[in-house]
Motif scaffolding. Structure first.
Motif, short mmCIF file in Angstrom:
data_model
loop_
_atom_site.label_atom_id
_atom_site.label_comp_id
_atom_site.label_asym_id
_atom_site.label_seq_id
_atom_site.Cartn_x
_atom_site.Cartn_y
_atom_site.Cartn_z
N VAL C 106 0.86 -1.18 0.00
CA VAL C 106 0.00 0.00 0.00
C VAL C 106 0.90 1.23 0.00
O VAL C 106 1.75 1.38 0.86
N THR C 108 1.23 5.30 0.26
CA THR C 108 0.55 6.49 0.77
C THR C 108 1.56 7.61 0.62
O THR C 108 2.75 7.35 0.66
N GLN C 113 3.84 0.64 2.68
CA GLN C 113 3.57 -0.37 3.69
C GLN C 113 3.39 -1.71 2.99
O GLN C 113 2.74 -1.78 1.95
N SER C 139 -1.77 -1.08 -4.23
CA SER C 139 -2.79 -0.06 -4.40
C SER C 139 -2.32 1.17 -3.66
O SER C 139 -1.40 1.11 -2.85
N SER C 140 -2.96 2.29 -3.96
CA SER C 140 -2.57 3.55 -3.34
C SER C 140 -3.71 4.08 -2.52
O SER C 140 -4.89 3.88 -2.86
N ASP C 141 -3.37 4.74 -1.41
CA ASP C 141 -4.41 5.35 -0.59
C ASP C 141 -4.80 6.73 -1.08
O ASP C 141 -5.80 7.29 -0.67
N ASP C 142 -3.96 7.32 -1.93
CA ASP C 142 -4.29 8.69 -2.35
C ASP C 142 -3.99 8.90 -3.83
O ASP C 142 -4.81 8.57 -4.67
N PRO C 160 -4.89 4.55 -7.23
CA PRO C 160 -5.83 4.62 -6.11
C PRO C 160 -7.12 3.82 -6.33
O PRO C 160 -7.78 3.46 -5.38
N ASN C 161 -7.50 3.56 -7.55
CA ASN C 161 -8.82 2.96 -7.73
C ASN C 161 -8.79 1.55 -8.31
O ASN C 161 -9.78 1.05 -8.78
N TYR C 163 -6.16 -2.39 -8.43
CA TYR C 163 -4.93 -3.06 -8.05
C TYR C 163 -4.03 -3.18 -9.28
O TYR C 163 -4.50 -3.45 -10.38
N PRO C 291 -1.05 8.58 7.38
CA PRO C 291 -1.65 7.24 7.41
C PRO C 291 -1.62 6.65 8.81
O PRO C 291 -0.81 7.05 9.64
N SER C 292 -2.48 5.68 9.03
CA SER C 292 -2.54 5.04 10.35
C SER C 292 -1.43 3.99 10.49
O SER C 292 -1.11 3.28 9.54
#
Lengths: 582, 218, 314
Positions: C106, C108, C113, C139-142, C160-161, C163, C291-292
């Motif tokens: 992932v 971000t 990550q 994939s991307s978070d943003d 982002p939208n 894989y 990010p978390s």
């Protein structure tokens, strides 16, 4: 046209018009003053308006490049922040592409030369021509406002979703400015196509059209077909930020890769908008200074059109790693290689033109030869990037940066500078200093290679582009590149000095200092306000017929006053059409 | 032909950089045609977006197009086709040197264009009233599809851009009326009328594509 | 193999790198020959046919169809070779073997990550086994990022939208650099990660124990290491410079205004909250973009980071 309506008999009474040396009345001495210049509909003055604007933007974007290179002397931050760096490279790219490269040859040199080479008084729509300049100015003002009210840091490609949601700054205004600018480009293209179709002098058939005009013609076709798509793309992007329409923004349901397709559908042909007119200039320079007929006229003319056509089908090669299907990648890769063929044909034909010529190594010719060398490097590395497996490694690295600088700067800018020196005597009526011109070219040539050759190496070693910080292993290459950039700066300063100097104190230029057979050189230097003031030129020979004597190229139809008498009675005479009535 | 007819009397062109009026007429006609090509490509980008999204979400387009009012869409189609006819009659009038007919036909065309815009206004108002707004501002829940907002983004972009073209057309025709009253046009010089007419036909044709593509899907 | 342009390419550390390099060398060498050849001809003409007097005339040579065809067909053959060679290599690079080990990535702004099959998560460190195909599903978070490891000659955009995937097989244990190759904003050039290749056994061990090296460090030392390894430094400085996020220097114990207008004291709980649910309490003047770390830090590591931040006094 004032020729015969009869299909089979074309006999004209013509006279010889040797161009006037040291003309008293020129387009520069008539309609003087700031207001006259700002409201002029004369294509030559509009060419100058464009030339000074693009010179300004070239200077601005060049200074930005030097700032970027200075920052990159060290691997980490030295004097500007990451955000500033990102804004600077965005502006460098956007200004160079939209404000310099696209309008440089067509709008500046093309505007000046095209009607002269056609033998008409002006382009078909002179007021539209002026309008297109002011649209350019309006676009420029909007973009400059955007820069001073927040700046833009998206890269000149404005990729979504970064540009639609994440990035700060004034992107909406920036894209709107480029949108406005597009109309300037469309109107110039439209004007040129109509002018070339409808305003050719008697006898100037398609197979005698100078290759510079074939280049401009192919360019104009791309401009009117591709620019509207960029316009709608940027309009959608503007709406994306203004209203959140979401067509490209995944956060609202849109698709970012669709944006890339839209963007490159324009921006790849735009590459050819930049380079194809440059090809035209090279054809003119090489024939003139080899004093020899062009080799493979139709091969060169048609390859421009072929490039314009295939250029529309290769946009996907910017997206080999963007997530499009393998099939799409294969097709785009294949078509990309096909563009290489007409480009190669041109190069071979140019070199063949020099064979058995009478070659005079004046500055424009040296520019043309530098162009050939640098553009070949740009072309070969383009082949490298078209190969799918290798592109996966090289995509978005400095290798790509170096590649397109070799095409755009080594190719296009060197062709533009060659053309500028070539037509300088015609435009100003003055000669530039040959010695300093050669010195400056030498510095530019060395500086250019020093700047961009190391970038090939660090790119293929894995240095990604648009990096503010980089790993220490690349520092040596970056430093070489920066020193090269400084050298380029020195070369341009020298050029600015001797060109300005020649405007005021240069030696008076002859009407045809290079001994060219092309029509623009049969007008005086600088030309009168309406180009061929007292006659309509008649074209019997091709503009590359160097085996024929000059006097046969200075023919025109005599008219009572300025070519638009109420009634033009030209009594046809028996005898060969070429017969000059002395 | 035995004798070359170089001594044929040529009409003086309106602008001096042309050799004669024929050249000017041909040039301006060609200019307008090329301009129309760029217009088609301009809309072409939107049509491409339409095609892509319709290929991805065919069911969305069927569902969402039910929200559009076919009746008023059809009325608008008739209105625009009629206006194309009247603009053609305007060109015919000026070719016959009937300046009065030209002005009357232009006024009829302008009124029809106005009717189109008024109907469009009521359509927009109805949609905006129930929350059918483009993209991020979409709040309507009558269409059961997560990408419904995208359909209406495309709808607003296409019809909005078309509407702007109608407005430009109205201004152009008002300008023509003004020029005609000042006696600028005759059967010998009517290039601007011809050009505006071609433009107006294009605006009409684009609507003829938009209507079935947006309203008549099922 | 020692070739002329070896200096232009990084070491080959994956099974598919050699294929790419062979084509790279082929194109570079053929291009060099053509470039030098054409340039030499051009210079020779320029010298041989230099203008000797002003009234020289030249012969009329307009075209030669044999030549035109020759210099169209030969380049065509060359580019067709390059095309099919490139396409072949591309297919090998895009179709992962069925037995590939899968890792979820992932991206971000501006860190990576990696989620492993046993639930283990690592930040800015991609651990892979040697001599085994690895498939990364990304994939991307943003915004759009791009996964680029020059040593493996692999690159793929991270969207982002949807894989996207990339695969490679590392040939030997060691380390390589992973870059983000698609411009993604301020700290794009700091969005680097390490690819750490283990032998198969070491990899299994690493999956079991994670970063066992932590054991013998003091909490503050461990915290410092984590802050550097987890990508915090892309946005937070330790010297007072304000980047995308507030600086850590002297932050602990200070009062901070939040975007909702309230004020909190930066204490242990605030730091913990900021790591696990970062965008619930954002400092005024900053964007909610962090990010978390809920999946990648355990309690002991969070304690260590808190201890480290306490040491950063002005």
């Amino acid at each position: 046209m004032a020729t015969s309506d009869s299909p089979n008999i074309k006999k004209l009474q013509v006279r010889r018009y040797p161009p006037e040396e040291n003309p008293k009345k020129t387009y520069l001495t008539e309609e003087r003053g700031l207001w006259a210049w700002m409201t002029t509909v004369d294509h030559k003055k509009i060419g100058w308006l464009y030339l000074s604007s693009i010179a300004f933007f070239f200077f601005v974007a060049g200074v930005l490049a030097l700032l970027l290179r200075t920052e990159l002397l060290t691997p980490s931050q030295s004097f500007i922040t990451a955000d500033t760096y990102n804004q600077l490279f965005t502006l460098h790219g956007a200004i160079m592409v939209f404000f310099f490269l696209v309008p440089s040859v067509p709008a500046a040199l093309g505007n000046f030369i095209l009607p002269l080479q056609l033998g008409c008084k002006d382009v078909a729509f002179p007021r539209v021509n002026l309008l297109s300049f002011y649209i350019y100015v309006a676009g420029a003002i909007i973009v400059l406002t955007a820069i001073f009210t927040g700046g833009v840091d998206t890269g000149w490609t404005f990729y979504t979703p970064y540009s639609s949601s994440a990035a700060g700054g004034n992107i909406m205004m920036m894209t709107f400015g480029v949108f406005v600018l597009g109309f300037s480009s469309i109107l110039t293209g439209l004007n040129f196509i109509v002018t070339i179709h409808r305003m050719r002098s008697p006898g100037l058939t398609w197979n005698k059209l100078p290759l510079f005009l074939w280049g401009l013609y192919a360019t104009s076709v791309i401009q009117i077909l591709a620019t509207p798509v960029l316009a709608i793309t940027l309009l959608l992007l503007t709406m994306e930020r203004l209203l959140g329409i979401g067509i490209f923004d995944p956060a609202i349901g849109g698709d970012p890769v669709l944006y890339q397709h839209f963007f490159w559908f324009y921006s790849h042909p735009a590459v050819y908008i930049m380079i194809v007119p440059g090809f035209g200039i090279i054809s003119e320079i090489i024939t003139t200074f080899s004093r020899k007929h062009i080799f493979g006229y139709w091969a060169i003319a048609l390859s421009s059109l072929a490039i314009a056509f295939i250029g529309f089908l290769v946009w996907g090669h910017h997206m080999f790693v963007a997530g499009q299907s393998s099939l799409a990648n294969m097709v785009f890769s294949f078509l990309t290689f096909l563009v290489g063929i007409p480009t190669g044909i041109k190069i071979f034909n140019w070199v063949a033109t020099m064979y058995k010529g009478s070659i005079d190594l004046k500055t424009p010719m040296l520019y043309a030869m530098s162009f050939l060398f640098l553009f070949m490097i740009g072309g070969f590395t383009g082949i490298m990037l078209g190969a799918l497996s290798v592109d996966i490694h090289l995509h978005d690295t400095y290798y790509v940066v170096a590649h397109f600088h070799y095409v755009m700067m080594g190719g296009m800018v060197f062709a533009f500078l060659g053309g500028l020196h070539y037509w300088w005597p015609k435009m100003t009526g003055k000669m530039y200093n040959e010695f300093w011109a050669k010195i400056s070219l030498l510095i530019l040539f060395i500086g250019f290679n020093l700047t961009f050759l190391p970038q090939f190496v660090m790119g293929s070693l894995g240095m990604p582009r648009r990096y503010f910080n980089y790993l220490e292993q690349f520092q040596g290459y970056h430093q070489l590149s920066t020193w090269g950039a400084y050298l380029l700066g020195v070369g341009f300063v020298i050029m600015a000095v001797y060109l300005f100097h020649s405007m005021r104190n240069g030696k008076q230029a002859k009407a045809n200092p290079w001994g060219s057979r092309s029509l623009e050189w049969q007008a005086s230097s600088p030309p009168p306000l309406h180009n061929f003031e007292h006659h309509t030129p008649v074209i019997i020979h091709g503009s590359y017929d160097y085996h024929k004597p000059m006097s046969e190229f200075q023919l025109g139809i005599p008219t009572s006053h300025n070519g638009h008498g109420e009634e033009e009675t030209v009594t046809p005479e028996p005898g060969p059409a070429e017969e000059a009535d002395k | 032909m035995a004798q070359p007819s170089l001594s044929v009397k040529k009409e003086k062109p309106e602008h001096h950089h042309f050799v004669d009026a024929d050249q000017q007429f041909e040039a301006s006609k060609m200019g307008v045609w090329i301009f129309l090509v760029t217009e088609i490509l301009f809309f072409g980008g939107l049509f491409a977006a339409y095609i892509v999204y319709r290929a991805w979400y065919p069911e969305l387009f069927i569902a969402a197009s039910d929200e559009l009012d076919v009746f008023w869409g059809a009325v608008n189609t008739v209105v625009l086709i009629s206006s194309s006819l009247t603009v053609a009659m305007a060109i015919r009038s000026v070719q016959l040197n009937q300046i009065k007919g030209l002005i009357i036909n232009l006024w009829i065309t302008i009124s029809l264009a106005g009717v189109f815009m008024v109907i469009k206004y009521f359509e927009y108002a109805e949609k905006i009233g129930k929350g059918v707004l483009p993209g991020a501002h979409y709040t309507y829940d009558g269409v059961d599809h997560e990408k419904a907002n995208i359909f209406f983004s495309i709808y607003y972009m296409m019809t909005g851009l078309h509407g702007i073209h109608v407005l430009v057309g109205i201004s152009l025709m008002l300008w023509l009326v003004w020029k005609a009253k000042k006696g600028h046009f005759s059967s010998k010089y009517y290039n601007p009328v011809e050009g505006t007419g071609l433009y107006w036909h294009l605006v009409d044709i684009i609507w003829i594509f938009l209507f079935p593509l947006l309203y008549l899907i099922d | 193999m020692n070739r002329l342009f070896d200096f232009m390419l990084p070491p080959e550390k994956s099974t598919t790198a050699g294929e790419v390099d062979a084509l790279f060398h082929f194109i570079t060498e053929v291009s060099l020959i053509l470039l030098l050849g054409i340039t030499a001809v051009m210079l020779y003409f320029a010298f041989k046919y230099r203008r000797k007097s002003e009234d020289e005339t030249t012969p009329l040579i307009t075209h030669n169809n044999t030549l035109e065809i020759t210099w169209s067909v030969i380049p065509l053959i060359l580019v067709l070779i390059v095309f099919s060679w490139g396409y072949q290599g591309y297919l090998a690079k895009t179709n992962p073997p069925d037995d590939a080990y899968e890792i979820r990535a992932v991206a971000t702004s501006w860190l990576w990550q990696f989620h492993y099959q046993n639930g283990h998560v690592s930040t800015n460190e991609l651990h892979v086994p040697a001599n085994r195909p690895v498939r990364i599903i990304m994939s991307s978070d943003d915004v759009i990022h791009s996964f680029y490891v020059p040593d493996y000659r692999v690159k793929m955009d991270v969207l982002p939208n949807r894989y996207t995937q990339v695969w490679f097989e590392a040939t030997e244990p060691g380390e390589s650099v992973l870059y983000c190759a698609e411009y993604c904003g301020t700290a794009h050039s700091d969005m680097l990660a390490d690819v750490i290749v283990h032998t198969q056994e070491d990899f299994e061990l690493w999956l079991e124990t994670g970063d066992a090296i932590d054991e013998d460090l003091s909490p503050a030392e461990l915290g410092e290491q984590l802050v550097q390894r987890q990508g915090c430094m892309a946005c937070h400085s330790t010297d007072g410079t304000v980047l995308q996020g507030p600086s850590f220097l002297g932050a602990f114990g200070r009062d901070r205004e939040l975007t909702d207008g309230t004020t909190v004291t930066i204490d242990e709980n605030y730091i913990r909250q900021s790591l696990l649910e970062p965008n619930t309490q954002v400092a005024a003047g900053f964007q909610p973009i962090m990010p978390s770390y809920a999946a990648s830090l355990n309690d002991r590591q969070i304690d260590a980071i808190i201890e480290y931040l306490k040491t950063l006094e002005e």
